[in-house]
Design an enzyme around this catalytic site. Structure first.
Site, PDB file in Angstrom:
ATOM      1  N   ARG A  64     -19.251 -18.627  38.041  1.00  0.00           N
ATOM      2  CA  ARG A  64     -18.988 -17.187  38.016  1.00  0.00           C
ATOM      3  C   ARG A  64     -18.698 -16.692  39.434  1.00  0.00           C
ATOM      4  NH1 ARG A  64     -24.620 -13.701  37.445  1.00  0.00           N
ATOM      5  NH2 ARG A  64     -25.949 -15.067  38.685  1.00  0.00           N
ATOM      6  N   HIS A 109      -3.660   3.389  -3.525  1.00  0.00           N
ATOM      7  CA  HIS A 109      -3.925   2.894  -2.169  1.00  0.00           C
ATOM      8  C   HIS A 109      -3.351   1.501  -1.926  1.00  0.00           C
ATOM      9  CE1 HIS A 109      -6.031   2.043   1.607  1.00  0.00           C
ATOM     10  NE2 HIS A 109      -6.268   0.851   1.083  1.00  0.00           N
ATOM     11  N   GLY A 127      -3.515  -3.922  11.664  1.00  0.00           N
ATOM     12  CA  GLY A 127      -4.013  -4.295  10.344  1.00  0.00           C
ATOM     13  C   GLY A 127      -5.523  -4.190  10.334  1.00  0.00           C
ATOM     14  N   PRO A 128      -6.229  -4.884  11.273  1.00  0.00           N
ATOM     15  CA  PRO A 128      -7.673  -4.663  11.383  1.00  0.00           C
ATOM     16  C   PRO A 128      -7.922  -3.214  11.806  1.00  0.00           C
ATOM     17  CG  PRO A 128      -7.013  -6.684  12.509  1.00  0.00           C
ATOM     18  CD  PRO A 128      -5.757  -5.941  12.183  1.00  0.00           C
ATOM     19  N   LEU A 129      -8.477  -2.419  10.930  1.00  0.00           N
ATOM     20  CA  LEU A 129      -8.499  -0.971  11.128  1.00  0.00           C
ATOM     21  C   LEU A 129      -9.255  -0.581  12.402  1.00  0.00           C
ATOM     22  CD1 LEU A 129      -8.968   0.304   7.483  1.00  0.00           C
ATOM     23  CD2 LEU A 129      -6.875   0.208   8.840  1.00  0.00           C
ATOM     24  N   ASP A 185      -8.538   7.317   7.285  1.00  0.00           N
ATOM     25  CA  ASP A 185      -9.990   7.428   7.153  1.00  0.00           C
ATOM     26  C   ASP A 185     -10.680   6.110   7.493  1.00  0.00           C
ATOM     27  OD1 ASP A 185     -10.397  10.185   6.138  1.00  0.00           O
ATOM     28  OD2 ASP A 185      -9.203   9.501   4.457  1.00  0.00           O
ATOM     29  N   GLY A 186     -10.061   4.996   7.111  1.00  0.00           N
ATOM     30  CA  GLY A 186     -10.658   3.696   7.410  1.00  0.00           C
ATOM     31  C   GLY A 186     -10.792   3.454   8.897  1.00  0.00           C
ATOM     32  N   HIS A 196       0.843  -1.195   0.000  1.00  0.00           N
ATOM     33  CA  HIS A 196       0.000   0.000   0.000  1.00  0.00           C
ATOM     34  C   HIS A 196       0.881   1.249   0.000  1.00  0.00           C
ATOM     35  CE1 HIS A 196      -2.382  -3.282   1.668  1.00  0.00           C
ATOM     36  NE2 HIS A 196      -3.475  -2.618   1.330  1.00  0.00           N
ATOM     37  N   GLU A 235     -17.724  -3.918  23.984  1.00  0.00           N
ATOM     38  CA  GLU A 235     -16.943  -5.144  24.099  1.00  0.00           C
ATOM     39  C   GLU A 235     -15.707  -5.151  23.204  1.00  0.00           C
ATOM     40  OE1 GLU A 235     -21.199  -6.050  25.196  1.00  0.00           O
ATOM     41  OE2 GLU A 235     -20.219  -5.056  23.491  1.00  0.00           O
ATOM     42  N   HIS A 262     -29.158 -14.725  24.031  1.00  0.00           N
ATOM     43  CA  HIS A 262     -28.208 -14.616  25.134  1.00  0.00           C
ATOM     44  C   HIS A 262     -27.593 -15.962  25.528  1.00  0.00           C
ATOM     45  CE1 HIS A 262     -29.525 -10.551  25.363  1.00  0.00           C
ATOM     46  NE2 HIS A 262     -28.938 -10.313  26.507  1.00  0.00           N
ATOM     47  N   ARG A 309     -23.820 -19.495  35.048  1.00  0.00           N
ATOM     48  CA  ARG A 309     -24.729 -18.696  35.868  1.00  0.00           C
ATOM     49  C   ARG A 309     -25.338 -19.567  36.972  1.00  0.00           C
ATOM     50  NH1 ARG A 309     -30.691 -16.643  33.970  1.00  0.00           N
ATOM     51  NH2 ARG A 309     -31.059 -15.081  35.597  1.00  0.00           N
TER      52      ARG A 309
END
Length: 660
Positions: free
Chosen positions: A356, A262, A115-117, A156-157, A27, A410, A472, A519
């Protein structure tokens, strides 16, 4: 701008274009457009030590737009980080230290795998949280031992990705004044001009989120960029976004300003035309002029002097505050956990409760011993049981707190926590409902790739959630995480196995750990938790084994009771608890054979989730009591009966396969 500065910037541009062209992939656009801001930051504003890439008080730099990796490698080469010109030539090649996207612990000077924007943006926020917490704990008047900035370079990404909004919202609320984001605003993405999808006022958005913003109109004006960084540093109570307008692929006469620059090499002819356009009058490829080398040598000396100055300050700090210095070094080493191994009560607990609750008990035992524990939940702490009792919350006004409210975020929570791990000095954990781990997964995948020991508390682990219904109730999540390389997945059956889960999570320093907790109340096996450290072990056995029943979590108690039913029918069962498949697979062949002998082919796996994880263990003659559909809304006991998670049904299945 000095002539040598312009020459250095153009050197970066040409090295990037040439390396990408040689690799025939990459790039070039961002590397050429953002070269001035990166050079200004690294040469005049960022505190770092090329000879000590891991210096603890360095400023952190995260290239959130990780596709521009060649920009970072060019900087690392020019600044003397041990990235050679041969490494530049081997960009994106097998075994090189210059892979397609930056990889932490692989290339010296890389502070985060990106890498993952948008994730790198969140990593920088996590680093800033760690810096602020440690500074509050360890700094004293005249001794700012922990005093550095966290920088991110985003495009921008990154700004389009939802994670940047989640993270910026939290950062603004926390008033993190020592994080500075350089926004390479070039209005181009792969598909073309960003006006087709992205028209909002980004600075206005950040201002609404509590950020300080600065605008630089010309991305080639390094003096203006420098002034903007100084303005950001002067703002102590808000994070800063500096929007810098650039031209993607700057210097390329035919592709600058276009998506054509790009994500693909410029082409040999265009590289040569770019050199000419930039006034690059050198015939040799991958060439660094002597003027640039000499200039960089002087800049590097100035940076190394910062490290020397800090070393002197820290030596004085150790004399004046020896206890604090010892504590800081212990926090960084993160070597507290062996105290658990010597505590018999840690491994042997009598209560019967939801796991838990078991996790809450063990977490708070750990918190008594580990002052560097730091964590929280995505707005579910009361349900996740993830609060460290007696500790404050980390807020804008109480940075010494080590519980944290992440809010309903999350994905941001996980990437922020990755940044905390990368920073060092604190040991973070995160928490949410297991079904919402789907939001966590993209960042946890980076944890696994990077070898980050992030601790993940996931509660409400099955259809045992009950009345909240299928949205859930996790079904496929365990199989998904078990399929993730370099990730430990623990689903304990009682408090003693929960102790093993936490112990493993805290002692493994090269991978994340996922812990799935119930739970509903579970049966206590009254077996020393250290047995679970092998991942799978025998909890009940017969003199003659006709069938092996493998179970995890609350279903171990069901299998335990099925044993008695089978015994009355004259069928010898072996009950195996398998809280962690990955740990079991690490054991010797002899041990695995002793637990699951190949001669016993009648086997059942019992788990209230997808059956995909278990075929390797039950074989063609076995069966799985699992979930092959989504759940329903009803009390959990009714659901367990409906789907066959009862001792009677497990015994009936076992009897059927034994008598085939």
């Amino acid at each position: 701008m000095k002539d040598t500065e312009q020459l250095s910037i153009n050197c970066i541009r040409v090295l990037c274009a040439e390396a990408i062209e040689k690799a025939k992939s990459g790039h070039p656009g961002i590397t050429m457009g953002a070269a001035p801001m990166a050079f200004e930051l690294w040469s005049r504003k960022m505190k770092h030590s090329p000879s000590n890439p891991d210096w603890f008080n360095r400023d952190r730099f995260v290239l959130s737009a990780g596709h521009g990796s060649m920009l970072l490698y060019s900087l690392l080469h020019l600044f003397g980080y041990g990235v050679s010109i041969e490494d530049i030539k081997n960009f994106r090649q097998f075994g090189s230290i210059t892979p397609g996207h930056p990889e932490v612990y692989h290339t010296p000077g890389v502070d985060a795998s990106t890498g993952p924007l948008g994730q790198g943006f969140a990593n920088a926020i996590g680093m800033a949280i760690a810096e602020r917490h440690l500074a509050d704990k360890f700094n004293r008047d005249g001794f700012n031992i922990i005093d550095h900035y966290s920088y991110a370079l985003c495009g921008d990404g990154c700004m389009m990705e939802g994670i940047s909004y989640e993270t910026a919202s939290l950062a603004g609320s926390l008033g993190l004044g020592k994080v500075i984001v350089l926004y390479d605003s070039n209005n181009i993405s792969i598909e073309g001009d960003t006006s087709i999808t992205f028209t909002e006022n980004v600075r206005g958005r950040f201002e609404a989120l509590g950020w300080h913003t600065v605008y630089v109109e010309d991305g080639n004006d390094i003096d203006a960029i420098g002034r903007a960084i100084d303005q950001a540093k002067a703002e102590k109570d808000r994070p800063s976004l500096i929007e810098i307008k650039t031209v993607i692929g700057y210097g390329s006469p035919n592709k600058a300003g276009s998506e054509a620059s790009h994500g693909a090499p410029l082409g040999e002819e265009e590289v040569e035309a770019t050199k000419k356009n930039l006034g690059w009058n050198y015939n040799e490829s991958f060439y660094v002029p002597d003027e640039v080398k000499d200039s960089m040598a002087e800049i590097i000396k100035e940076h190394e002097a910062e490290k020397t100055k800090w070393d002197k300050l820290y030596a004085e700090y150790k004399v004046k505050y020896p206890q604090l210095a010892s504590e800081l070094e212990a926090w960084i080493a993160d070597d507290f956990v062996q105290q658990f191994a010597e505590d018999e009560s840690f491994w042997n607990n009598d209560e019967e409760c939801a796991t838990r609750d078991s996790s809450s008990k063990i977490l708070n035992r750990a918190a008594e011993i580990m002052p560097n524990l730091f964590g929280g939940s995505a707005d579910l702490a009361p349900s996740n049981k993830s609060v460290m009792k007696g500790r404050d919350y980390f807020t804008k006004n109480t940075p010494g707190g080590s519980n944290i409210h992440f809010g309903v975020r999350e994905l941001a929570m996980t990437a922020i926590a990755n940044g905390m791990v990368l920073h060092g000095g604190i040991r973070p954990y995160i928490a949410t409902f297991f079904v919402f781990s789907d939001y966590v997964k993209p960042a946890l995948r980076v944890s696994a790739i990077s070898g980050l020991p992030l601790i993940n508390i996931f509660t409400h682990d099955s259809i045992g959630v009950g009345e909240d219904g299928p949205t859930h109730q996790p079904i496929e999540q365990l199989a998904s995480f078990r399929s993730t390389p370099n990730c430990l997945v623990f689903r304990p059956c009682d408090t003693n196995e929960t102790a093993a889960a936490w112990y493993t999570a805290l002692t493994r320093k090269n991978m994340p750990t996922v812990m799935a907790y119930t739970r509903q109340k579970t049966k206590n096996l009254h077996i020393d938790g250290r047995n679970a450290l092998k991942g799978g072990y025998i909890v009940r056995d017969s003199e003659k084994v006709d069938v092996i029943i493998i179970a995890t979590g609350s279903e171990v108690g069901i299998a335990y009771d099925a044993y008695d039913i089978l015994k009355e029918k004259g069928i010898g069962a072996r009950i195996v608890s398998m809280p962690c498949v990955e740990l079991f697979e690490e054991q010797s062949d002899e041990y695995k054979e002793s637990v699951l002998p190949i001669s016993v082919k009648k086997r059942i796996a019992v788990e209230a989730s997808s059956d995909q994880s278990w075929y390797r263990y039950v074989g063609i003659e076995g069966e799985i009591v699992g979930m092959t559909e989504f759940g329903k809304s009803a009390p959990y006991a009714k659901l367990f009966e409906y789907y066959g998670f009862t001792a009677d049904n497990v015994a009936a299945v076992a009897e059927r396969i034994v008598n085939k």
